[in-house]
Design an enzyme around this catalytic site. Sequence first.
Site, PDB file in Angstrom:
ATOM      1  N   THR A 187       0.879  -1.172   0.000  1.00 56.55           N
ATOM      2  CA  THR A 187       0.000   0.000   0.000  1.00 56.55           C
ATOM      3  C   THR A 187       0.912   1.215   0.000  1.00 56.55           C
ATOM      4  OG1 THR A 187      -0.045   0.236   2.389  1.00 56.55           O
ATOM      5  CG2 THR A 187      -1.720  -1.147   1.420  1.00 56.55           C
ATOM      6  N   GLU A 332      -5.416  -4.385   1.613  1.00 59.91           N
ATOM      7  CA  GLU A 332      -5.317  -5.440   2.634  1.00 59.91           C
ATOM      8  C   GLU A 332      -6.509  -6.397   2.601  1.00 59.91           C
ATOM      9  OE1 GLU A 332      -4.955  -2.229   2.989  1.00 59.91           O
ATOM     10  OE2 GLU A 332      -3.411  -1.694   4.466  1.00 59.91           O
ATOM     11  N   LYS A 443     -12.764  18.031  12.261  1.00 61.30           N
ATOM     12  CA  LYS A 443     -13.277  18.067  13.633  1.00 61.30           C
ATOM     13  C   LYS A 443     -13.628  19.515  13.971  1.00 61.30           C
ATOM     14  CE  LYS A 443     -11.118  17.096  17.784  1.00 61.30           C
ATOM     15  NZ  LYS A 443      -9.790  16.687  18.192  1.00 61.30           N
ATOM     16  N   TRP A 448     -18.110  16.079  14.015  1.00 61.90           N
ATOM     17  CA  TRP A 448     -17.320  15.649  12.855  1.00 61.90           C
ATOM     18  C   TRP A 448     -18.026  16.052  11.574  1.00 61.90           C
ATOM     19  CZ3 TRP A 448     -12.637  13.851  14.001  1.00 61.90           C
ATOM     20  CH2 TRP A 448     -12.428  13.285  15.265  1.00 61.90           C
TER      21      TRP A 448
HETATM   22  P1  AMP Z   1      -6.201   1.239  -1.185  1.00 62.37           P
HETATM   23  O1  AMP Z   1      -5.733   0.181  -0.283  1.00 62.37           O
HETATM   24  O2  AMP Z   1      -5.090   2.094  -1.715  1.00 62.37           O
HETATM   25  O3  AMP Z   1      -7.039   0.698  -2.279  1.00 62.37           O
HETATM   26  O4  AMP Z   1      -7.105   2.240  -0.360  1.00 62.37           O
HETATM   27  C1  AMP Z   1      -8.164   1.787   0.422  1.00 62.37           C
HETATM   28  C2  AMP Z   1      -8.971   2.946   0.908  1.00 62.37           C
HETATM   29  O5  AMP Z   1      -9.580   3.624  -0.181  1.00 62.37           O
HETATM   30  C3  AMP Z   1     -10.117   2.564   1.807  1.00 62.37           C
HETATM   31  O6  AMP Z   1      -9.708   2.333   3.122  1.00 62.37           O
HETATM   32  C4  AMP Z   1     -11.033   3.771   1.675  1.00 62.37           C
HETATM   33  O7  AMP Z   1     -10.612   4.830   2.508  1.00 62.37           O
HETATM   34  C5  AMP Z   1     -10.820   4.174   0.240  1.00 62.37           C
HETATM   35  N1  AMP Z   1     -11.904   3.629  -0.583  1.00 62.37           N
HETATM   36  C6  AMP Z   1     -11.905   2.534  -1.344  1.00 62.37           C
HETATM   37  N2  AMP Z   1     -13.098   2.361  -1.955  1.00 62.37           N
HETATM   38  C7  AMP Z   1     -13.890   3.378  -1.554  1.00 62.37           C
HETATM   39  C8  AMP Z   1     -15.247   3.760  -1.806  1.00 62.37           C
HETATM   40  N3  AMP Z   1     -16.024   3.072  -2.629  1.00 62.37           N
HETATM   41  N4  AMP Z   1     -15.713   4.847  -1.182  1.00 62.37           N
HETATM   42  C9  AMP Z   1     -14.934   5.578  -0.357  1.00 62.37           C
HETATM   43  N5  AMP Z   1     -13.663   5.276  -0.086  1.00 62.37           N
HETATM   44  C10 AMP Z   1     -13.130   4.189  -0.668  1.00 62.37           C
END
Ligand code: AMP
Length: 548
Positions: A187, A332, A443, A448
């Site tokens: 990541t 993850e 915040k 929030w």
């Molecule tokens: P990544 O591991 O780089 O794919 O990032 C994961 C993160 O992307 C998640 O924990 C969310 O914060 C964000 N994310 C993924 N899909 C969505 C979605 N459909 N709506 C809002 N946030 C998302």
Amino acid sequence: MLQGMMQDRPLSVPSIIDYAGELYPDVEVVSATLEDGIHRYGYGAARRRIAQLAHGLRALGVKPGDRVATLAWNGYRHFELYYAIAGIGAVCHTINPRLFEGQLEYVVNHAKDTLLCFDLTFAPIVKKMQGQWHDGLRYVAMTDAEYMPNDEELPELLCYESLLAGQPEHFEWVEVDERAAAGLCYTSGTTGDPKGALYSHRSMVLHALCCIATGIESHRAGKRILPVVPLFHVNAWGLPHSAPLAGTGLIFPGAKLDGASLFDLMEAEAVNSAWGVPTVWLGLLDEMKKRERLPKGLEMVLIGGSAAPQWMIEAFERDYGAEVIHGWGMTEMSPVGTTSMLSPGMKAESQDQRIAYKATQGRRVFTVDMKIVDAEGKTLPQDGQASGELKVRGPFIASGYFDDEAATKAAIDAGGWFSTGDVAKITPDGFLQLVDRTKDLVKSGGEWISSIDLENIAMAHPAIGNCAVIAVPHPKWDERPLLCVVKAEASDPSKEEILAYVGERVAKWQIPDDVVFLESLPMTATGKISKRTLRQQLEGYRLPGMEG
Ligand code: AMP
């Protein structure tokens, strides 16, 4: 305990390509290549070349457990590497070429990759980085002899097609424990070093099965999927596994990801569904607006990776008649956690209601357990009102990070739940509503404010091309929201006009305190808006009345 008496055959990644090669030999994998236009073959031929590649890799000395890195676009050779590497018991480490230099250095050295296979586009990265990567790493150019670079900065460069040439078209896959690692993806992280999610054969097969089990129409034998989501980012949401398993064709777009190129490829290759992050669909929607239509044959658009704004869902569904499926997940989580697949009863509801369901992140896929907790870790009710940190568990969710004890400890709680870092609500019928990243919430005076909500509202304004909300310090309220806007082409909205528009749609105390106009928004390596960089860029910014 009375044990069941069923055979304990391991789940394995290469068994997927065996199955597809046998049952769907003519279902096509089509690739827009860098050098030779369109390449096409069926899963039958793909399986034979994957066997040849597996022999070639073994001849190079790649052993079970070794990490083999890729730095490549979406294309058939990258697809072949996924299977050949897993088929010899090794681990396919997909690298995101958009990582910063320090991150690129870190991931290759941390993974201790033995081989790095790259598309020619990325030769400059390899040349720049090779001095910083560990000794003993060997390089393969993913091309044929004709296009091999004759470059003294890349001595001893191996040629992908030469590895395959003359090798047998059958390979006895190395049988490994189903819990053995088969894939690795870091990541990009907003803080600290990248962290590696290490997928197993078992997790990858189960993830593919559970995605298909959502009943999604894109995964029918003979349909064609276009993954815009890169193979270098969480296995392109598992499509290289779930598509062949379902007999669905794959159309790989290569390096051209702008709206016009995607539109043309979708139409030329009769694509039924296309998968990608919202920023990609901004480009496609612009193109659709110019041509006043949907690419012929396109039935479904999958939106994930960031929140799909409601206006975008409406544009596809109402204006063009394409179905939207919204998904949420994480590197993850392999990555799919939820999708907005609706039950038959929900599908029979009004279009407005269906769109409202789809504007949430949807409901869990089979085997993913979810809960929300408060600051003390106490489980909160799933009543659509309470919001708290989202935790997940399941057989394709990380149990820790590769060779990183500190990060593992921070992410996994005593009960084995993984902390997502997302703040969410869950409705009684199981719809996940993401409020924000924990770090991105604003915040204000003990309350929030969701930056995602404000962005979704602002994005519906026709004069806004793109936008992001960040928190800025405020002496009285602690933090207040600031709306950063990139104007839409040929538009010139005023601050007042935008604030009035948002003000009509949210409570007064949630209205951003100011609007700043920017030329562009900083992006992360995975195509999301980088709020961390944006916060850094606007560090010296003061709200009106607080300057000086
Ligand atoms: P990544 O591991 O780089 O794919 O990032 C994961 C993160 O992307 C998640 O924990 C969310 O914060 C964000 N994310 C993924 N899909 C969505 C979605 N459909 N709506 C809002 N946030 C998302």
